[in-house]
Design a protein around this motif. Sequence first.
Motif: not given
Length: 175
Positions: A57-58, A64-73, A90-94, A96-106
């Motif tokens: 799942w992770r 899936t997020a990487s593929q969607l952003l690569g396809y749709l932007g 694990e998710i955050r690191t993945g 980051e490795k994909a080069g996707i900027p991440l903003h995490h909100f609680l």
Amino acid sequence: MIIWLNGTFGAGKTTTAGELVELIPEARIFDSEYVGYMLRHVRDLPQVRNFQQWPPWRGLVVETASQLLGYLGGVLVIPQTVLVEEYWTEIRTGLEKAGIPLHHFLVHTDQDTLIHRIETDGVEREARQWRLDHLPDYRDALPWLSREATTVDTTGVPPERVAQIIAVDVLPHRA
């Protein structure tokens, strides 16, 4: 980029996500729960309390997020509770490795407001009880969540305003 809305069940993540996509034209919601629903149909996966316990799942959420952003932007808004620090790392690191900027909100609110929201939500009784049963897990996760995410207190704040706060934080030049 990804805007990840974390927080306990019933805190307002999905409602806030809907408001965010109205404020950010190139944004769309990616509900990563559907990755878990897909995996539930795979034979021979071990029985788990939560599909997040399955390592696929992770990895699939990241892919899936990487593929969607690569396809749709654009921007993916992911309203997903993750209360296990190891899973989040694990998710955050993945991402980051994909080069996707991440903003995490609680997305957080006080206990009384949260219980009121859960008990008055239009979902079936069993779903309300499930949310209430997970409040101790959320309380236990608060120390690491507070370190890893930008906390947005939603106590007494309408979802439209919560989304505006997040949008200004992520895209200050558009405010």
